[in-house]
Design a protein around this motif. Sequence first.
Motif, PDB file in Angstrom:
ATOM      1  N   LEU A 172       0.828  -1.271  -0.077  1.00  0.00           N
ATOM      2  CA  LEU A 172       0.153   0.082   0.202  1.00  0.00           C
ATOM      3  C   LEU A 172       0.771   1.195   0.126  1.00  0.00           C
ATOM      4  O   LEU A 172       0.383   2.285   0.536  1.00  0.00           O
ATOM      5  CB  LEU A 172      -0.998  -0.058   1.240  1.00  0.00           C
ATOM      6  CG  LEU A 172      -2.287  -0.624   0.952  1.00  0.00           C
ATOM      7  CD1 LEU A 172      -2.085  -2.102   0.903  1.00  0.00           C
ATOM      8  CD2 LEU A 172      -3.262  -0.489   1.977  1.00  0.00           C
ATOM      9  N   ARG A 182      -1.883   3.059  -3.581  1.00  0.00           N
ATOM     10  CA  ARG A 182      -2.974   2.282  -3.265  1.00  0.00           C
ATOM     11  C   ARG A 182      -4.270   3.121  -3.858  1.00  0.00           C
ATOM     12  O   ARG A 182      -4.054   4.297  -3.979  1.00  0.00           O
ATOM     13  CB  ARG A 182      -3.148   2.135  -1.631  1.00  0.00           C
ATOM     14  CG  ARG A 182      -2.701   3.404  -0.984  1.00  0.00           C
ATOM     15  CD  ARG A 182      -3.636   3.519   0.224  1.00  0.00           C
ATOM     16  NE  ARG A 182      -5.047   3.511   0.168  1.00  0.00           N
ATOM     17  CZ  ARG A 182      -5.769   4.653  -0.297  1.00  0.00           C
ATOM     18  NH1 ARG A 182      -5.030   5.858  -0.921  1.00  0.00           N
ATOM     19  NH2 ARG A 182      -6.956   4.595  -0.602  1.00  0.00           N
ATOM     20  N   ALA A 219      -7.587   2.034  -5.829  1.00  0.00           N
ATOM     21  CA  ALA A 219      -8.152   1.467  -7.115  1.00  0.00           C
ATOM     22  C   ALA A 219      -7.667   1.874  -8.452  1.00  0.00           C
ATOM     23  O   ALA A 219      -6.682   1.309  -9.178  1.00  0.00           O
ATOM     24  CB  ALA A 219      -9.743   1.042  -7.267  1.00  0.00           C
ATOM     25  N   ARG A 271      -2.894  -7.797  -5.700  1.00  0.00           N
ATOM     26  CA  ARG A 271      -4.050  -7.315  -4.989  1.00  0.00           C
ATOM     27  C   ARG A 271      -5.114  -8.124  -5.775  1.00  0.00           C
ATOM     28  O   ARG A 271      -5.150  -7.569  -6.834  1.00  0.00           O
ATOM     29  CB  ARG A 271      -4.093  -5.917  -4.457  1.00  0.00           C
ATOM     30  CG  ARG A 271      -3.153  -5.519  -3.483  1.00  0.00           C
ATOM     31  CD  ARG A 271      -3.324  -4.209  -2.920  1.00  0.00           C
ATOM     32  NE  ARG A 271      -4.463  -4.082  -2.069  1.00  0.00           N
ATOM     33  CZ  ARG A 271      -4.754  -3.147  -1.224  1.00  0.00           C
ATOM     34  NH1 ARG A 271      -4.641  -1.963  -1.712  1.00  0.00           N
ATOM     35  NH2 ARG A 271      -5.741  -3.333  -0.223  1.00  0.00           N
ATOM     36  N   CYS A 311     -12.466   5.661   4.316  1.00  0.00           N
ATOM     37  CA  CYS A 311     -11.179   5.401   3.620  1.00  0.00           C
ATOM     38  C   CYS A 311     -10.742   6.480   2.906  1.00  0.00           C
ATOM     39  O   CYS A 311     -10.862   7.602   3.346  1.00  0.00           O
ATOM     40  CB  CYS A 311     -11.380   4.111   2.500  1.00  0.00           C
ATOM     41  SG  CYS A 311      -9.897   3.402   2.243  1.00  0.00           S
ATOM     42  N   ALA A 338      -5.670   8.262  -4.088  1.00  0.00           N
ATOM     43  CA  ALA A 338      -6.182   7.049  -4.633  1.00  0.00           C
ATOM     44  C   ALA A 338      -6.274   7.097  -5.854  1.00  0.00           C
ATOM     45  O   ALA A 338      -6.521   6.122  -6.660  1.00  0.00           O
ATOM     46  CB  ALA A 338      -7.399   6.679  -3.884  1.00  0.00           C
ATOM     47  N   THR A 339      -5.886   8.100  -6.628  1.00  0.00           N
ATOM     48  CA  THR A 339      -5.877   8.399  -8.186  1.00  0.00           C
ATOM     49  C   THR A 339      -4.546   9.241  -8.555  1.00  0.00           C
ATOM     50  O   THR A 339      -3.812   9.260  -7.835  1.00  0.00           O
ATOM     51  CB  THR A 339      -7.253   9.386  -8.484  1.00  0.00           C
ATOM     52  OG1 THR A 339      -7.122  10.764  -7.847  1.00  0.00           O
ATOM     53  CG2 THR A 339      -8.607   8.658  -7.774  1.00  0.00           C
ATOM     54  N   THR A 347     -11.921  10.509  -6.408  1.00  0.00           N
ATOM     55  CA  THR A 347     -13.312  10.421  -6.796  1.00  0.00           C
ATOM     56  C   THR A 347     -14.069  10.883  -5.763  1.00  0.00           C
ATOM     57  O   THR A 347     -14.689  11.797  -6.139  1.00  0.00           O
ATOM     58  CB  THR A 347     -13.511   8.663  -7.092  1.00  0.00           C
ATOM     59  OG1 THR A 347     -13.321   7.961  -6.058  1.00  0.00           O
ATOM     60  CG2 THR A 347     -12.560   8.146  -8.334  1.00  0.00           C
ATOM     61  N   GLN A 394      -6.652   4.585   6.539  1.00  0.00           N
ATOM     62  CA  GLN A 394      -6.457   5.735   5.209  1.00  0.00           C
ATOM     63  C   GLN A 394      -7.256   6.858   5.409  1.00  0.00           C
ATOM     64  O   GLN A 394      -6.893   7.935   4.974  1.00  0.00           O
ATOM     65  CB  GLN A 394      -6.933   4.911   4.017  1.00  0.00           C
ATOM     66  CG  GLN A 394      -5.962   3.652   3.553  1.00  0.00           C
ATOM     67  CD  GLN A 394      -6.399   2.340   4.077  1.00  0.00           C
ATOM     68  OE1 GLN A 394      -6.903   2.388   5.465  1.00  0.00           O
ATOM     69  NE2 GLN A 394      -6.201   1.504   3.647  1.00  0.00           N
ATOM     70  N   GLY A 418     -15.596   5.649  -2.186  1.00  0.00           N
ATOM     71  CA  GLY A 418     -15.300   5.402  -3.756  1.00  0.00           C
ATOM     72  C   GLY A 418     -15.304   3.716  -3.659  1.00  0.00           C
ATOM     73  O   GLY A 418     -16.454   3.501  -3.168  1.00  0.00           O
ATOM     74  N   ASP A 428     -13.919  -0.318  -5.309  1.00  0.00           N
ATOM     75  CA  ASP A 428     -12.574  -1.046  -5.562  1.00  0.00           C
ATOM     76  C   ASP A 428     -13.144  -2.216  -6.893  1.00  0.00           C
ATOM     77  O   ASP A 428     -12.357  -2.421  -7.820  1.00  0.00           O
ATOM     78  CB  ASP A 428     -12.261  -1.942  -4.818  1.00  0.00           C
ATOM     79  CG  ASP A 428     -11.132  -1.179  -3.762  1.00  0.00           C
ATOM     80  OD1 ASP A 428     -11.730  -0.328  -2.992  1.00  0.00           O
ATOM     81  OD2 ASP A 428      -9.907  -0.904  -4.005  1.00  0.00           O
TER      82      ASP A 428
HETATM   83  O1  MRU Z   1      -6.755  -0.667   0.515  1.00  0.00           O
HETATM   84  P1  MRU Z   1      -6.757   0.483  -0.241  1.00  0.00           P
HETATM   85  O2  MRU Z   1      -6.455   1.489   0.583  1.00  0.00           O
HETATM   86  O3  MRU Z   1      -6.382   0.257  -1.639  1.00  0.00           O
HETATM   87  O4  MRU Z   1      -8.420   0.689  -0.337  1.00  0.00           O
HETATM   88  C1  MRU Z   1      -8.977   1.887  -0.988  1.00  0.00           C
HETATM   89  C2  MRU Z   1     -10.256   1.866  -0.968  1.00  0.00           C
HETATM   90  O5  MRU Z   1     -11.014   1.125  -0.466  1.00  0.00           O
HETATM   91  C3  MRU Z   1     -10.950   3.015  -1.793  1.00  0.00           C
HETATM   92  O6  MRU Z   1     -12.027   3.563  -1.420  1.00  0.00           O
HETATM   93  C4  MRU Z   1     -10.925   2.489  -3.192  1.00  0.00           C
HETATM   94  O7  MRU Z   1     -10.036   2.056  -3.801  1.00  0.00           O
HETATM   95  C5  MRU Z   1     -11.558   3.740  -4.422  1.00  0.00           C
HETATM   96  S1  MRU Z   1     -10.271   4.845  -4.417  1.00  0.00           S
HETATM   97  C6  MRU Z   1     -11.017   6.022  -5.619  1.00  0.00           C
END
Ligand code: MRU
Length: 359
Positions: free
Chosen positions: A49, A52, A54, A95, A163, A169-170, A175, A202, A241, A243
Amino acid sequence: MQNILDIDTVALNKEEDAVVIIDQTRLPGEIVLKELNKAEDMFNAIYLLEVRGAPAIGVFAALSMYVLSKEVNIEEPEDFRRWFERTCEYLNSSRPTAVNLSWALKQMSDLVFEKEGLKRSEILPEIRSLALKIRDDDIKVCRAIGEYGLTLLHKGDGVLTHCNAGKLATVRYGTATAPIYLAEEKGYHLRVFCDETRPLLQGARLTAFELTSAGIDTTLICDDMSGLVMKNGWINAVFVGCDRVAANGDTANKIGTSVVAAVAKRYDIPFYVCAPTSTIDMNTPSGSDIVIEERNPDEVTKMWYKERMAPEGVKVFNPAFDVTDHDLIKGFVTEYGIARAPFEKSFAEIFRIKKEKGR
Ligand code: MRU
């Protein structure tokens, strides 16, 4: 200290011989950029992570395949194709739950397979263009999700998120946070509540960090406090968000999301999932078909504490994600509009628009 919002979460270095990530295991204490150019380090970066979320891991995998293809010393077409396939499979095994990882790697390997008979050096420019397109599309998609999401918000609203579906995460914007950033630009003065998100925090380490860095009114709560803030009437909407979204709308996201959705339903608070179409997996019929990653028990018993907080030998169950049933979800905010129930029908319409726009 540099502002986290000014740095792309995933990028190529200037020489294009390494992928650069913000090492998310070091946040919020320090902003450390890490350059990666070996498949094993890239695998570990996803598994641990360091990178990390998605969409971010999809972009990271695409850029990684470009860097690895540039550096590998295999020119002969058949050998290169075999190596490329093997390396994609290896990164994909890091993952299981977020579909964006396999989605991005499949596009990369389809490209190489279409170019039968071409040498590595002849395909390399196209591998580069596709990896950069996946990155650029992520930025555009998040921006569009922000604009559609903004239509669901009002000045002064309280928003709860779980989270980190943020810029970390992008590549940029995030998102679930994209509508929040746009609302801030427009002076909505939202009040955002972040669940800390046990066990890897997170929400506390990442979402609270990026939102406060943007000057947004942010309140951190423990996961078990979301019921109280909703009952108190402080929350007008929940944005999270995802996954992997199944064809019927069941949604895998960070563990604890389904509890938030159930409580939001109890208090009649709309629960929205911000979902790039790359995360909607029409090949997965329902939530029971989604593979949920289980992680190291140490994450629960000791990882974030000065000393161990659970007895040695206790059984631990540590799923990284859960599935929110589709009937708890008010709508999916995609880059092509908001999909509402029945989701099979509205997703079909979203994908029709996507095809019409040629993306
Ligand atoms: O384990 P992680 O930190 O990768 O989990 C991330 C999430 O659950 C996010 O909410 C998801 O990936 C959406 S990110 C735009």
